[in-house]
Design an enzyme around this catalytic site. Structure first.
Site, mmCIF file in Angstrom:
data_model
loop_
_atom_site.group_PDB
_atom_site.id
_atom_site.type_symbol
_atom_site.label_atom_id
_atom_site.label_comp_id
_atom_site.label_asym_id
_atom_site.label_seq_id
_atom_site.Cartn_x
_atom_site.Cartn_y
_atom_site.Cartn_z
ATOM 1 N N ASN A 115 -29.974 -7.945 51.452
ATOM 2 C CA ASN A 115 -30.306 -9.354 51.227
ATOM 3 C C ASN A 115 -31.703 -9.524 50.656
ATOM 4 O OD1 ASN A 115 -30.171 -12.368 51.750
ATOM 5 N ND2 ASN A 115 -31.829 -11.816 53.168
ATOM 6 N N ARG A 173 -29.214 -19.385 52.421
ATOM 7 C CA ARG A 173 -28.818 -18.329 51.492
ATOM 8 C C ARG A 173 -29.750 -18.160 50.300
ATOM 9 N NH1 ARG A 173 -22.699 -20.202 52.389
ATOM 10 N NH2 ARG A 173 -22.084 -18.653 53.921
ATOM 11 N N ASP A 182 -36.316 -12.447 48.823
ATOM 12 C CA ASP A 182 -34.874 -12.673 48.812
ATOM 13 C C ASP A 182 -34.241 -12.306 47.475
ATOM 14 O OD1 ASP A 182 -32.887 -13.705 50.666
ATOM 15 O OD2 ASP A 182 -32.522 -15.247 49.153
ATOM 16 N N ASP A 212 -26.277 -5.982 56.741
ATOM 17 C CA ASP A 212 -27.301 -6.774 57.418
ATOM 18 C C ASP A 212 -27.402 -8.181 56.824
ATOM 19 O OD1 ASP A 212 -29.774 -6.720 59.211
ATOM 20 O OD2 ASP A 212 -30.725 -7.215 57.304
ATOM 21 N N HIS A 216 -27.088 -14.815 55.121
ATOM 22 C CA HIS A 216 -28.079 -15.179 54.115
ATOM 23 C C HIS A 216 -27.654 -14.818 52.703
ATOM 24 C CE1 HIS A 216 -30.517 -16.152 57.558
ATOM 25 N NE2 HIS A 216 -30.085 -15.031 58.083
ATOM 26 N N GLU A 248 -22.951 -8.602 59.489
ATOM 27 C CA GLU A 248 -23.738 -9.262 60.531
ATOM 28 C C GLU A 248 -23.863 -10.741 60.192
ATOM 29 O OE1 GLU A 248 -28.027 -9.922 62.573
ATOM 30 O OE2 GLU A 248 -27.738 -9.711 60.424
ATOM 31 N N ARG A 352 -18.429 -1.581 69.810
ATOM 32 C CA ARG A 352 -19.643 -0.827 69.476
ATOM 33 C C ARG A 352 -20.502 -0.712 70.727
ATOM 34 N NH1 ARG A 352 -23.463 -3.488 65.145
ATOM 35 N NH2 ARG A 352 -23.864 -4.861 66.908
HETATM 36 C C1 AAO Z 1 -40.749 -8.991 60.534
HETATM 37 C C2 AAO Z 1 -41.655 -9.874 61.381
HETATM 38 C C3 AAO Z 1 -41.744 -11.264 60.794
HETATM 39 C C4 AAO Z 1 -42.235 -11.177 59.350
HETATM 40 C C5 AAO Z 1 -41.293 -10.299 58.576
HETATM 41 C C6 AAO Z 1 -41.716 -10.102 57.136
HETATM 42 O O1 AAO Z 1 -41.152 -9.933 62.707
HETATM 43 O O2 AAO Z 1 -42.645 -12.048 61.570
HETATM 44 O O3 AAO Z 1 -42.253 -12.461 58.780
HETATM 45 O O4 AAO Z 1 -41.216 -9.010 59.201
HETATM 46 O O5 AAO Z 1 -42.997 -9.545 57.094
HETATM 47 C C7 AAO Z 1 -35.846 -7.473 61.779
HETATM 48 C C8 AAO Z 1 -36.717 -8.166 62.825
HETATM 49 C C9 AAO Z 1 -37.658 -9.172 62.203
HETATM 50 C C10 AAO Z 1 -38.486 -8.521 61.105
HETATM 51 C C11 AAO Z 1 -37.480 -8.026 60.069
HETATM 52 C C12 AAO Z 1 -38.156 -7.362 58.883
HETATM 53 O O6 AAO Z 1 -35.864 -8.814 63.747
HETATM 54 O O7 AAO Z 1 -38.531 -9.646 63.227
HETATM 55 O O8 AAO Z 1 -39.387 -9.454 60.549
HETATM 56 O O9 AAO Z 1 -36.631 -7.026 60.682
HETATM 57 O O10 AAO Z 1 -38.937 -6.302 59.304
HETATM 58 C C13 AAO Z 1 -31.592 -14.168 61.861
HETATM 59 C C14 AAO Z 1 -30.664 -13.572 60.820
HETATM 60 C C15 AAO Z 1 -30.140 -12.213 61.218
HETATM 61 C C16 AAO Z 1 -31.250 -11.285 61.689
HETATM 62 C C17 AAO Z 1 -31.949 -11.992 62.840
HETATM 63 C C18 AAO Z 1 -33.071 -11.138 63.437
HETATM 64 O O11 AAO Z 1 -29.601 -14.461 60.562
HETATM 65 O O12 AAO Z 1 -29.517 -11.660 60.078
HETATM 66 O O13 AAO Z 1 -32.518 -13.213 62.352
HETATM 67 N N1 AAO Z 1 -30.757 -9.948 62.040
HETATM 68 C C19 AAO Z 1 -30.836 -8.843 61.051
HETATM 69 C C20 AAO Z 1 -31.248 -7.542 61.709
HETATM 70 C C21 AAO Z 1 -32.691 -7.615 62.140
HETATM 71 C C22 AAO Z 1 -33.599 -7.755 60.920
HETATM 72 C C23 AAO Z 1 -32.998 -8.569 59.849
HETATM 73 C C24 AAO Z 1 -31.729 -9.094 59.916
HETATM 74 C C25 AAO Z 1 -33.746 -8.659 58.597
HETATM 75 O O14 AAO Z 1 -30.376 -7.232 62.738
HETATM 76 O O15 AAO Z 1 -33.084 -6.496 62.900
HETATM 77 O O16 AAO Z 1 -34.851 -8.370 61.306
HETATM 78 O O17 AAO Z 1 -33.379 -7.514 57.838
HETATM 79 C C26 AAO Z 1 -30.607 -18.378 64.822
HETATM 80 C C27 AAO Z 1 -29.678 -18.093 63.665
HETATM 81 C C28 AAO Z 1 -29.608 -16.636 63.335
HETATM 82 C C29 AAO Z 1 -30.986 -16.059 63.194
HETATM 83 C C30 AAO Z 1 -31.756 -16.326 64.495
HETATM 84 C C31 AAO Z 1 -33.150 -15.732 64.490
HETATM 85 O O18 AAO Z 1 -30.019 -17.865 66.030
HETATM 86 O O19 AAO Z 1 -28.379 -18.518 64.006
HETATM 87 O O20 AAO Z 1 -28.909 -16.471 62.119
HETATM 88 O O21 AAO Z 1 -30.861 -14.668 62.976
HETATM 89 O O22 AAO Z 1 -31.834 -17.728 64.663
HETATM 90 O O23 AAO Z 1 -33.924 -16.341 63.522
HETATM 91 C C32 AAO Z 1 -29.844 -19.274 69.932
HETATM 92 C C33 AAO Z 1 -28.933 -19.846 68.869
HETATM 93 C C34 AAO Z 1 -28.812 -18.873 67.727
HETATM 94 C C35 AAO Z 1 -30.161 -18.705 67.166
HETATM 95 C C36 AAO Z 1 -30.985 -18.096 68.273
HETATM 96 C C37 AAO Z 1 -32.386 -17.835 67.877
HETATM 97 O O24 AAO Z 1 -29.257 -18.115 70.515
HETATM 98 O O25 AAO Z 1 -27.692 -20.088 69.417
HETATM 99 O O26 AAO Z 1 -27.938 -19.331 66.738
HETATM 100 O O27 AAO Z 1 -31.044 -18.969 69.383
HETATM 101 O O28 AAO Z 1 -33.024 -19.033 67.543
#
Ligand code: AAO
Length: 512
Positions: A115, A173, A182, A212, A216, A248, A352
């Site tokens: 992405n 997206r 992006d 992943d 988005h 994901e 898993r």
């Molecule tokens: C890091 C730093 C950031 C910095 C960035 C760039 O932490 O501060 O800005 O670098 O310098 C992982 C880490 C991130 C990291 C990133 C890159 O988790 O912290 O950022 O690597 O190094 C969303 C996405 C989902 C994603 C998830 C973490 O939709 O795809 O965030 N997961 C994957 C991987 C993950 C990885 C990435 C993607 C990026 O598994 O390891 O990130 O490659 C809502 C939305 C979700 C959203 C969450 C969190 O969820 O629905 O889509 O996930 O928010 O933002 C309740 C709600 C639920 C909500 C949740 C949280 O449970 O019901 O819907 O609360 O608010």
């Protein structure tokens, strides 16, 4: 003609839902942040012999190296390019791992980050895992190559270029997720580069891909990319096999984008599963185990054939991603083993299992300040090997949940009962429940605060069975509790609410 296209399209999408597990195996284990050399050894010495079907590996692509905080695990979710040297090892080690795992019937699934590239604040230089030069401020990644033309900036209309509102599908997206640059997956060039990366891995012998951050990306863009993928390598897979795709997408409801937009492309991660199971096992919100009689689609989860399920993943075990405080992890091992046991016994979804490393939690206002902490490392930042102790647990800070007797034995249980229906349900209208899987297996839980003492129809042939939770069958003898089933299949169960593991499981191959 229209029909033909419809049928072909349907066949293709179904194919990408098949994990191509071998020898009747049914589960994948996520060896989070493991080195390729350790995974290769684990396939041969443990996963193959114990009936694990596959491994989800950490992203193998070239990634940024971060110093502040120091070498967080999440640097691997910030690609610099598609060369195959990463914190887990070299391309040669990756290839060796894929070959050796395939040779013992254990599939490899790649975590592909397509992405985005690194974060906009990633700087400029050669601080990357293969040493490739890049410039985040100029969106310049010569090793692919990608230039600023290949990113979505003009399509995003928020004030800071970031996703600000998950209620707006266009933002989700077309804008940046957490500042990550992006990619414009609508461009033929970008689609081609991403597909080329995936195809290299497919040709090396991987069985599929965890994609992943699919929320988005536009489903149409993904469809184009997946359509370009090669069939699996015929050295290990039957000819015409499509790569297994699991996407994901976090969908707990209430947002603009829903998981079902992705079902035709492959399976999808069902995040409701772990969130709900954690709530039930913790007995929060008035939930009871007895309410799980119709667990699965009956609970509003996605269709069985579209789901990949898990108790926790690498994000929500450390409080990010989705699911919140209900998610169970190895930190609460007694409840965790019950949850994983329930998942593996139940027919819903492709399962898993998570395998983690330990870190020191430090909660401030409900947020773990140490959620970023990377894998056990040496002072030069290299990842420590997974060592194996005399009792078969892991050393060097690796938790290896998949090696815990209860979890390992339930992975086998799932293989033994594969294809059998959910049957012989019993509950006490509280937190004591039992169910069978045809005549091949039976499991019973006591998550109440009082003892369980009951005689039930297990559906199993008469005989003496070894409980694979308190022990296991070794050289024809049982190291745990023994369960006697009469000729009518009825058996007596006693589970103290204070037992180390308040559940019992028996299956056709644990018969003495
Ligand atoms: C890091 C730093 C950031 C910095 C960035 C760039 O932490 O501060 O800005 O670098 O310098 C992982 C880490 C991130 C990291 C990133 C890159 O988790 O912290 O950022 O690597 O190094 C969303 C996405 C989902 C994603 C998830 C973490 O939709 O795809 O965030 N997961 C994957 C991987 C993950 C990885 C990435 C993607 C990026 O598994 O390891 O990130 O490659 C809502 C939305 C979700 C959203 C969450 C969190 O969820 O629905 O889509 O996930 O928010 O933002 C309740 C709600 C639920 C909500 C949740 C949280 O449970 O019901 O819907 O609360 O608010």
């Amino acid at each position: 003609m229209k029909w033909l296209i419809l049928v072909a399209g349907f066949g293709l999408s179904l194919a990408q839902h098949n994990p191509h597990l071998k020898h009747g195996r049914t589960s994948i284990v996520h060896l989070f942040e493991w080195r390729w050399a350790d995974i290769a050894a684990e396939c041969e010495r443990f996963l193959g012999p114990n009936g694990f079907g596959g491994v989800q590996i950490s992203p193998p692509s070239e990634h940024i190296i971060l110093n502040n905080p120091w070498r967080p695990w999440y640097q691997r979710y910030q690609p610099i390019g598609y060369k195959l040297c990463s914190r887990s090892g070299t391309e040669a080690e990756l290839r060796d791992m894929i070959t050796r795992c395939n040779n013992v019937g254990v599939n490899i699934y790649v975590d592909a980050v397509i992405n985005h590239m690194c974060g906009s604040a990633g700087g400029e230089g050669t601080h990357s895992s293969c040493g490739s030069w890049f410039s985040a401020p100029h969106e310049d990644f010569p090793s692919v190559p990608y230039s600023s033309w290949d990113f979505n900036d003009n399509k995003c209309h928020t004030s800071n270029g970031e996703i600000q509102n998950y209620g707006d599908a266009n933002q989700v997206r077309n804008c940046r997720l957490e500042g990550l640059l992006d990619l414009a997956l609508e461009k033929d060039y970008v689609r081609g580069k991403v597909a080329e990366y995936m195809n290299k891995l497919i040709d090396m012998g991987v069985a599929g891909i965890r994609v992943d951050a699919c929320k988005h990306m536009w489903p149409g863009d993904l469809q184009n990319v997946f359509g370009r993928l090669h069939n699996l390598n015929t050295k290990w897979f039957s000819s015409g096999s499509r790569p297994f795709i699991y996407q994901e997408v976090i969908d707990l409801g209430g947002e603009a984008i829903s998981a079902k937009e992705y079902f035709h492309l492959g399976r999808v991660t069902e995040f409701k599963y772990g969130a709900k199971l954690g709530t039930v096992i913790r007995k929060w919100n008035g939930e009871k185990l007895s309410y799980t009689r119709n667990w699965g689609e009956g609970w509003g989860f996605m269709p069985n054939g579209d789901a990949v399920v898990f108790v926790d993943n690498h994000d929500n075990q450390r409080g990010s991603g989705a699911g919140g405080a209900s998610i169970l992890t190895f930190f609460e091992s007694r409840l965790y083993k019950m949850a994983v046991g329930y998942m593996l016994a139940h027919p819903y979804g492709v399962t898993r299992v998570m395998s983690s490393y330990r870190w020191d939690r430090n909660f401030v206002n409900g947020k773990d300040q140490n959620y970023w902490v990377g894998p056990p490392s040496n002072s030069d930042g290299s990842t420590k090997p997974v060592t194996i102790n005399a009792d078969l647990t892991c050393g060097n800070g690796w938790v290896c949940e998949h090696r815990w007797r209860q979890i390992k034995n339930m992975v086998k249980f799932r293989n033994v009962v594969n294809g059998q229906p959910h049957s012989n349900w019993w509950d006490n209208q509280s937190n004591q429940v039992a169910f069978g899987r045809g005549n091949r297996g039976f499991i019973i839980f006591n998550n109440d605060d009082w003892d369980l003492d009951v005689t039930l129809n297990t559906g199993m042939p008469g005989g003496t069975y070894c409980d694979v939770i308190s022990g296991q069958k070794e050289n024809g003898r049982c190291t745990g509790k023994q369960i006697q089933a009469g000729g009518d299949g009825r058996a007596h169960f006693k589970i103290s609410s204070r037992d180390e593991d308040p559940f019992v499981a028996i299956h056709a191959e644990s018969k003495l």
